[in-house]
Write a protein that holds these residues in place. Structure first.
Motif, short mmCIF file in Angstrom:
data_model
loop_
_atom_site.label_atom_id
_atom_site.label_comp_id
_atom_site.label_asym_id
_atom_site.label_seq_id
_atom_site.Cartn_x
_atom_site.Cartn_y
_atom_site.Cartn_z
N SER A 1 18.17 -23.80 16.11
CA SER A 1 17.87 -23.03 17.32
C SER A 1 17.18 -21.71 17.02
N VAL A 2 17.27 -21.25 15.79
CA VAL A 2 16.66 -19.96 15.44
C VAL A 2 15.19 -20.11 15.07
N LEU A 3 14.74 -21.33 14.76
CA LEU A 3 13.38 -21.50 14.27
C LEU A 3 12.31 -21.10 15.30
N PRO A 4 12.45 -21.44 16.59
CA PRO A 4 11.42 -20.99 17.53
C PRO A 4 11.29 -19.47 17.61
N VAL A 5 12.41 -18.76 17.44
CA VAL A 5 12.36 -17.30 17.47
C VAL A 5 11.65 -16.78 16.23
N LEU A 6 11.96 -17.34 15.07
CA LEU A 6 11.28 -16.93 13.84
C LEU A 6 9.80 -17.31 13.87
N ALA A 7 9.51 -18.50 14.40
CA ALA A 7 8.12 -18.96 14.43
C ALA A 7 7.25 -18.10 15.34
N ALA A 8 7.89 -17.38 16.28
CA ALA A 8 7.13 -16.51 17.18
C ALA A 8 6.74 -15.19 16.53
N VAL A 9 7.26 -14.92 15.33
CA VAL A 9 6.94 -13.69 14.61
C VAL A 9 5.65 -13.90 13.81
N ALA A 10 4.79 -12.93 13.82
CA ALA A 10 3.54 -13.02 13.07
C ALA A 10 3.83 -13.20 11.58
N PRO A 11 3.15 -14.11 10.88
CA PRO A 11 3.42 -14.34 9.46
C PRO A 11 3.43 -13.08 8.59
N PRO A 12 2.47 -12.13 8.76
CA PRO A 12 2.54 -10.93 7.92
C PRO A 12 3.81 -10.10 8.15
N VAL A 13 4.36 -10.16 9.37
CA VAL A 13 5.60 -9.43 9.64
C VAL A 13 6.78 -10.13 8.98
N LEU A 14 6.79 -11.46 9.03
CA LEU A 14 7.86 -12.20 8.34
C LEU A 14 7.86 -11.89 6.85
N SER A 15 6.66 -11.79 6.26
CA SER A 15 6.53 -11.64 4.82
C SER A 15 6.52 -10.19 4.35
N GLY A 16 6.05 -9.28 5.22
CA GLY A 16 5.87 -7.91 4.78
C GLY A 16 4.64 -7.73 3.92
N LEU B 1 14.43 -8.56 15.88
CA LEU B 1 13.94 -7.28 15.37
C LEU B 1 12.50 -7.41 14.88
N LEU B 2 12.18 -8.51 14.21
CA LEU B 2 10.83 -8.69 13.66
C LEU B 2 9.81 -8.98 14.76
N ARG B 3 10.25 -9.53 15.88
CA ARG B 3 9.31 -9.84 16.97
C ARG B 3 8.70 -8.56 17.56
N SER B 4 9.28 -7.43 17.25
CA SER B 4 8.69 -6.17 17.72
C SER B 4 7.37 -5.88 17.03
N GLY B 5 7.11 -6.60 15.93
CA GLY B 5 5.88 -6.36 15.17
C GLY B 5 6.05 -5.39 14.03
N HIS B 6 7.22 -4.76 13.95
CA HIS B 6 7.51 -3.81 12.86
C HIS B 6 8.46 -4.45 11.88
N ARG B 7 8.14 -4.34 10.57
CA ARG B 7 9.02 -4.88 9.55
C ARG B 7 9.55 -3.75 8.67
N PRO B 8 10.79 -3.37 8.88
CA PRO B 8 11.37 -2.36 7.99
C PRO B 8 11.63 -2.94 6.61
N ASP B 9 12.02 -2.11 5.67
CA ASP B 9 12.37 -2.63 4.35
C ASP B 9 13.58 -3.56 4.49
N PRO B 10 13.78 -4.49 3.56
CA PRO B 10 14.83 -5.50 3.72
C PRO B 10 16.23 -4.92 3.94
N ALA B 11 16.58 -3.85 3.22
CA ALA B 11 17.92 -3.28 3.38
C ALA B 11 18.11 -2.73 4.79
N THR B 12 17.09 -2.07 5.33
CA THR B 12 17.18 -1.53 6.69
C THR B 12 17.22 -2.66 7.71
#
Length: 379
Positions: free
Chosen positions: A23-38, A175-186
């Protein structure tokens, strides 16, 4: 710099399912690849409810081999096999009786990611455990190896006949769908705060690097649980230099460096030590990366024999992995003469270490017979 992202969601079909992982995959797939990867760009690979452990292994191995930053988003449930009590990621066909053969062994994550350079691999995991596995993990939580940064949580089994939601991973994705990718710990800290503000906790185990896994007390949804502050990264080690040499095509230099570290480990810790065996395994992997299947096979055979001589069980995951890798490299050899020379040693090991794949010993014997036939010249 490009990056690679692996989205993996797995859970058993039927009544053994504890969490709606996919169920989480559609939400993750909606995130831009560069944001997922950083990273500036990214290649995204998605695995939804895979059936076979080998399919997962193939995708993981390909992602790990790419010389770019790797981020894994892992959602699913953990179960123990009944013979060795080792944790496995349950796949679509997994049942309590078939975990050993139908689940993905957790130590395969460690095996496949161990040559990654420090700081280049991040895993976010949202996992649920069945009752037996939960009791086991409360003492020893899994990790992905020293070179991998692991964040996430392990949740206890949900109420009877209830299906849990991957609240932590959904919080990460939101959080990532906002388009901002903080560092992993944050990102981990923010996801924990958001997930537990919505759902509360049931004593989940939080996973974060450079600290022991911490079990959270049960809290209500009005009491969000802050994650511990991030710790500095571990100091660099020689694996980073080896990875750089391989990426530059300097395979001979990488092999020589690994051999030096192996000799140092032998002098300091002795033959059969985990330190010495580790560097033997590194040399085997380096030979594989250099395209020398024969040398890789021979080195893995030596590793397996050394582990058995040190008293490790034929069912030990490290022994099984060494024989499996020797077998795989033997099958890739193009030098028939060398393959015939190594075949009997592999067959002897396969008799002691049959592994998880049915028919492995039979395959070795059949291939040896084929090699023998190819050697004969009609009169």
């Amino acid at each position: 710099m490009p990056g690679t992202v692996l989205l993996l969601a797995a859970s058993p079909a039927g009544k053994g399912c504890l969490v709606d992982a996919a169920s989480v995959l559609p939400v993750l797939a909606a995130v831009a690849p560069p944001v997922l990867s950083g990273t500036d760009t990214a290649n995204v690979v998605e695995l939804a409810d895979p059936l076979e452990p080998q399919a997962v292994l193939t995708r993981l191995r390909a992602a790990a081999a790419a010389p770019v930053p790797l981020t894994v988003f892992l959602t699913g449930q953990l179960q123990l096999d009944r013979r060795q009590h080792l944790p496995h990621l349950a796949l679509a066909r997994t049942t309590p009786a078939t975990v050993r053969y139908t689940g993905f062994p957790w130590h395969w994550f460690r095996e496949e990611l161990r040559l990654r350079p420090p700081g280049a691999t991040t895993v976010f995991a949202d996992l649920h455990a069945d009752p037996e596995t939960w009791q086991h993990l409360r003492g020893i939580a899994p990790d992905c190896g020293p070179a991998v940064t692991l964040y996430g949580r392990i949740a206890p089994p949900p109420a009877r006949r209830a299906l849990a939601t991957p609240a932590y991973m959904k919080a990460v994705a939101t959080l990532l769908r906002s388009g901002h990718r903080p560092d992993p710990a944050t990102l981990h800290h923010q996801a924990v705060t958001r997930a537990y503000a919505d759902d509360g906790t049931r004593g989940d185990i939080l996973l974060a690097p450079h600290q022991p896994p911490a079990q959270l007390p049960v809290r209500s949804s009005r009491q969000p649980v802050p994650a511990p502050p991030p710790h500095p990264a571990a100091p660099p080690d020689p694996h980073a230099a080896l990875t750089a040499a391989v990426q530059d095509g300097r395979h001979g230099e990488a092999a020589a460096l690994a051999a030096q570290w192996e000799q140092a480990a032998l002098r300091q810790h002795g033959p059969g030590s985990q330190e010495a065996l580790h560097w033997m395994e590194v040399r085997a992997d380096l030979a594989m990366l250099a395209g020398d299947a024969g040398r890789s096979c021979e080195t893995w055979l030596t590793v397996a024999a050394a582990r058995l001589a040190a008293g490790q069980s034929p069912e030990d995951p490290a022994v099984e992995a060494a024989v499996d890798r020797a077998h795989h490299q033997w099958g890739r050899m193009t030098d028939a003469t060398r393959a015939r020379e190594l075949g009997p040693a592999l067959a002897e090991l396969r008799e002691r270490v049959p592994g998880r794949r049915e028919g492995a010993l039979r395959h070795v014997r059949q291939h040896l017979e084929e090699l023998g036939q190819s050697q004969r010249v009609p009169g």
